[in-house]
Write a protein that holds these residues in place. Sequence first.
Motif, PDB file in Angstrom:
ATOM      1  N   LEU A 110       0.831  -1.170  -0.001  1.00 51.16           N
ATOM      2  CA  LEU A 110      -0.166  -0.164   0.210  1.00 51.16           C
ATOM      3  C   LEU A 110       0.901   1.266   0.013  1.00 51.16           C
ATOM      4  O   LEU A 110       0.702   2.136  -0.847  1.00 51.16           O
ATOM      5  N   HIS A 111       1.686   1.456   0.958  1.00 55.41           N
ATOM      6  CA  HIS A 111       2.449   2.612   1.275  1.00 55.41           C
ATOM      7  C   HIS A 111       3.540   3.194   0.155  1.00 55.41           C
ATOM      8  O   HIS A 111       3.582   3.902  -0.238  1.00 55.41           O
TER       9      HIS A 111
ATOM     10  N   ILE B 258       0.988   1.273  -4.165  1.00 58.84           N
ATOM     11  CA  ILE B 258      -0.388   1.327  -4.637  1.00 58.84           C
ATOM     12  C   ILE B 258      -0.652   2.999  -4.458  1.00 58.84           C
ATOM     13  O   ILE B 258      -1.296   3.458  -5.187  1.00 58.84           O
ATOM     14  N   TRP B 259      -0.603   3.525  -2.948  1.00 56.80           N
ATOM     15  CA  TRP B 259      -1.094   4.710  -2.761  1.00 56.80           C
ATOM     16  C   TRP B 259      -0.140   5.800  -3.639  1.00 56.80           C
ATOM     17  O   TRP B 259      -0.902   6.677  -4.275  1.00 56.80           O
TER      18      TRP B 259
ATOM     19  N   GLU C   2      -1.760   5.612  -6.956  1.00 52.34           N
ATOM     20  CA  GLU C   2      -3.127   6.315  -7.155  1.00 52.34           C
ATOM     21  C   GLU C   2      -2.876   7.929  -7.120  1.00 52.34           C
ATOM     22  O   GLU C   2      -3.944   8.441  -7.770  1.00 52.34           O
ATOM     23  N   LYS C   3      -1.946   8.310  -6.032  1.00 43.97           N
ATOM     24  CA  LYS C   3      -2.005   9.565  -6.219  1.00 43.97           C
ATOM     25  C   LYS C   3      -1.410  10.455  -7.682  1.00 43.97           C
ATOM     26  O   LYS C   3      -2.015  11.523  -7.997  1.00 43.97           O
TER      27      LYS C   3
ATOM     28  N   TYR D 139     -13.966   2.339  -4.020  1.00 46.29           N
ATOM     29  CA  TYR D 139     -13.095   3.095  -4.706  1.00 46.29           C
ATOM     30  C   TYR D 139     -13.355   4.810  -4.939  1.00 46.29           C
ATOM     31  O   TYR D 139     -14.522   5.250  -4.613  1.00 46.29           O
TER      32      TYR D 139
ATOM     33  N   THR E 285      -7.228  13.585  -1.376  1.00 44.35           N
ATOM     34  CA  THR E 285      -6.693  12.983  -2.622  1.00 44.35           C
ATOM     35  C   THR E 285      -7.381  13.788  -3.673  1.00 44.35           C
ATOM     36  O   THR E 285      -7.882  14.757  -3.270  1.00 44.35           O
TER      37      THR E 285
ATOM     38  N   HIS F 252     -12.758   3.528   4.545  1.00 47.07           N
ATOM     39  CA  HIS F 252     -11.782   2.412   4.234  1.00 47.07           C
ATOM     40  C   HIS F 252     -11.373   1.623   5.196  1.00 47.07           C
ATOM     41  O   HIS F 252     -11.602   0.276   5.011  1.00 47.07           O
TER      42      HIS F 252
ATOM     43  N   ALA G 228      -7.709   4.272   8.653  1.00 48.61           N
ATOM     44  CA  ALA G 228      -7.500   5.481   7.646  1.00 48.61           C
ATOM     45  C   ALA G 228      -8.753   6.441   7.980  1.00 48.61           C
ATOM     46  O   ALA G 228      -8.969   7.442   7.123  1.00 48.61           O
TER      47      ALA G 228
END
Length: 440
Positions: free
Chosen positions: A89-90, A93-94, A97-98, A129, A157, A190, A194
Amino acid sequence: MQAELLIHAQWVLPVDPKNRQLTDHAVAIADGRIQAVLPYEEARRSIQAERVIELPGHALIPGLVNAHTHAAMTLMRGLADDLPLMTWLHDHIWPTEKRWVDPSFVGDGTRLAVLEMLRGGVTCYNDMYFYPEVTAQVTAEAGMRAVIGMIVVDFPTGYADSADQYIAKGLALQDQYRDHPLIRVAFAPHSPYAVSDAPLQRLAALADELEVPIHLHLHETHDEVVQSLRDHGERPFARIDRLGLMGPSLASIHMTQLEDDEIQRLAETGAHVVHCPESNLKLASGFCPVAKLLSAGVNVALGTDGAASNNDLNLLGEMRTAALLGKGVANSAAAVPAHAALRMATINGAKALGLDDEIGSLEVGKSADLVAVDLRDSHTQPLYNPTSHLVYAAGRHQVRQVWIQGHQVIKDGAPLTLNPAETISAAQVWGSRLAEHHQG
């Protein structure tokens, strides 16, 4: 009786309370709803159908319900494999996504997911999502059923800059789709790590007021529990319960870290568990105690999670993994039998989403969401028990026909509401962009 469509299959598996397996039966459909389920010879005498479809060697089942996924994440399929959840994730993925997630990304990713799910016999899915309004639009255009999560996180986001703004956008989505025949909504905070207390309490009140479900990752990993004990002095389960979310509107996702008193509390409150066995195995997140949950009377549904962590949206495959893993965890070959796995992928999923009056079983009055699976292939022969073969032997390439509300969306394995070439081409363009950025 008049019917628009009569479907005659060698086996009809209605997923009713008796888990019946009906041989040489037919399902009559009119106005998008099931009018009758009866022996074919009786149907020939009593029903005047505009069209009859003959399906020798096929099992006719309710449409599968994927009770947890992140549809647009199909565009990150295989991007960062073989990593533990928080590293995945960290660090991957994140940040991706950003950089990339916008309405165009979500539209193309959702279209790819819908194509994959329909081809695999999934007629309804529960999503979480960003840009849920785009997910809803693409899904409705494809004629698919979905519960669209109104995402909430504490951090900003590209979609929203605060929990209040996420909630406001979610409420606007709820207003937009309030009366839609295929699209429902759910609040989708989420996870406990979070989202802070105040937004969670507000969502509990809003969910009760609007009578919509809550869709939440919970007890996914051991580290999540350790972090909650450190930061809040209590396990995530206890915190969610204290804040008022634990109840029949809650679909709690993963639940790999459960103690016996928590299982009992789930049963007492009527909260649902959505089991995602393949994603949990791939991320080494832990094991959901499915047999214990079912024995306690907890409703357990089945989800794929997103294709970025699975790496597919194959609910037939998920049934097989759930059944086998359930036996291993319980140390009992009788645990999670085939009919229980099929229920997890159909009526239990519908119940977790508050849709069990509408879908999840082939019963008179319900929506005609049906799937025909061809069991004449070599690896599903000889055939002694169609339910067992669906769970332990069949593949999604054997899904040949799919109807949603009586409208055919897959015919002879081919999609009728989506263009596969265009969908795949768009995904390949995104793949090139993300690969270049990710490697750089």
